[in-house]
Motif scaffolding. Structure first.
Motif, PDB file in Angstrom:
ATOM      1  N   VAL A   1      14.670  18.264   4.238  1.00 47.38           N
ATOM      2  CA  VAL A   1      14.933  19.112   2.906  1.00 47.38           C
ATOM      3  C   VAL A   1      15.184  20.479   3.284  1.00 47.38           C
ATOM      4  O   VAL A   1      16.072  21.150   2.919  1.00 47.38           O
ATOM      5  N   ALA A   2      14.648  21.008   4.256  1.00 48.58           N
ATOM      6  CA  ALA A   2      14.584  22.447   4.879  1.00 48.58           C
ATOM      7  C   ALA A   2      16.049  22.787   5.689  1.00 48.58           C
ATOM      8  O   ALA A   2      16.528  23.788   5.572  1.00 48.58           O
ATOM      9  N   SER A   3      16.463  21.626   6.212  1.00 47.47           N
ATOM     10  CA  SER A   3      17.762  21.613   6.503  1.00 47.47           C
ATOM     11  C   SER A   3      18.932  21.708   5.767  1.00 47.47           C
ATOM     12  O   SER A   3      20.002  21.974   5.927  1.00 47.47           O
ATOM     13  N   LEU A   4      18.417  21.327   4.434  1.00 47.29           N
ATOM     14  CA  LEU A   4      19.672  21.321   3.448  1.00 47.29           C
ATOM     15  C   LEU A   4      19.576  22.378   2.412  1.00 47.29           C
ATOM     16  O   LEU A   4      20.485  22.353   1.476  1.00 47.29           O
ATOM     17  N   THR A   5      18.510  23.165   2.403  1.00 49.18           N
ATOM     18  CA  THR A   5      18.433  24.244   1.561  1.00 49.18           C
ATOM     19  C   THR A   5      17.975  25.520   2.254  1.00 49.18           C
ATOM     20  O   THR A   5      17.159  25.425   3.222  1.00 49.18           O
TER      21      THR A   5
ATOM     22  N   TYR B   1      18.732  16.376  -4.202  1.00 46.23           N
ATOM     23  CA  TYR B   1      17.610  16.853  -4.389  1.00 46.23           C
ATOM     24  C   TYR B   1      17.411  18.355  -3.852  1.00 46.23           C
ATOM     25  O   TYR B   1      17.610  19.548  -4.603  1.00 46.23           O
ATOM     26  N   ALA B   2      17.606  18.302  -2.645  1.00 46.97           N
ATOM     27  CA  ALA B   2      17.528  19.608  -1.870  1.00 46.97           C
ATOM     28  C   ALA B   2      18.955  20.445  -2.210  1.00 46.97           C
ATOM     29  O   ALA B   2      18.533  21.760  -2.195  1.00 46.97           O
ATOM     30  N   THR B   3      20.036  19.841  -2.311  1.00 46.08           N
ATOM     31  CA  THR B   3      21.142  20.891  -2.388  1.00 46.08           C
ATOM     32  C   THR B   3      21.164  21.497  -3.934  1.00 46.08           C
ATOM     33  O   THR B   3      21.928  22.350  -4.164  1.00 46.08           O
ATOM     34  N   ASN B   4      20.498  20.824  -4.792  1.00 46.46           N
ATOM     35  CA  ASN B   4      20.636  21.176  -6.133  1.00 46.46           C
ATOM     36  C   ASN B   4      19.564  22.035  -6.688  1.00 46.46           C
ATOM     37  O   ASN B   4      19.525  22.605  -7.736  1.00 46.46           O
ATOM     38  N   ALA B   5      18.252  22.071  -5.908  1.00 49.92           N
ATOM     39  CA  ALA B   5      17.069  22.523  -6.442  1.00 49.92           C
ATOM     40  C   ALA B   5      17.353  24.126  -6.629  1.00 49.92           C
ATOM     41  O   ALA B   5      16.690  24.422  -7.754  1.00 49.92           O
TER      42      ALA B   5
END
Ligand code: RP5
Length: 170
Positions: free
Chosen positions: A76-80, A50-54
């Motif tokens: 999520v903040a760490s991934l986007t 989710y986070a990397t494709n948002a």
């Protein structure tokens, strides 16, 4: 409904009674959003996905809510590099809510999460709309009107108290 530009996610369906307030505010402002469940602990790979494709899907801000050991917003903040707004939820597994507040608030340097108050999903929706409204004129205008309505409400309550006495306001 317009194209989703805000992603609202939560750790469990049990968070929806709180998180729906973010969705309701975005509805009021005509901001397109998507809403789903993504659990940092129960569906970690879904969270990464989710986070990397948002951003690729056109999402411009993420509102993430979780209770107890609330790792979803921070992870999520760490991934986007999209802005992430965290909502600490007082849930069935919370001690008293401080557990989720601190889990979301005390992020390490470099990985911020804009954390709202406990169960403050409406403010998270407002903040997300403000992020969108900083570059979208229509949304910006609606937000200006919303702010003016807050002002009018307080002014009219103050006028009432001043003219009729505080007893009449109880
Ligand atoms: C967290 O655990 C969720 O965000 C929720 O607030 C809490 C309880 O989840 P359920 O056991 O109700 O699914 O991860």
């Amino acid at each position: 409904m317009s194209k989703p530009v805000v992603g609202i996610i939560m750790g469990s369906q049990s968070d929806l009674r709180v998180m729906k307030e973010a969705a309701e505010f975005l509805d009021e402002m005509g901001v397109g959003y998507e809403l789903t469940i993504v659990s940092a602990h129960r569906t970690p790979l879904r969270m990464v996905e989710y986070a990397t494709n948002a951003r690729k899907r056109g999402i411009k801000a993420i509102v993430a809510g979780a209770g107890g050991a609330a790792h979803l917003p921070g992870m999520v903040a760490s991934l986007t590099s999209l802005p992430v707004i965290g909502v600490p939820v007082k849930s069935s597994n919370s001690i008293d809510g401080w557990d989720s507040v601190l889990s979301i608030l005390q992020m390490p340097s470099g990985v911020p999460v804009a954390t709202v108050a406990l169960d403050g999903a409406r403010n998270a929706g407002i903040l997300a709309a403000q992020i969108i409204g900083s570059s979208d004129k229509e949304v910006g205008k609606k937000l200006d009107k919303f702010k003016q309505s807050l002002q009018r409400k307080v002014e009219s309550a103050a006028k009432n108290i001043e003219s009729k006495g505080w007893q009449s306001a109880l």
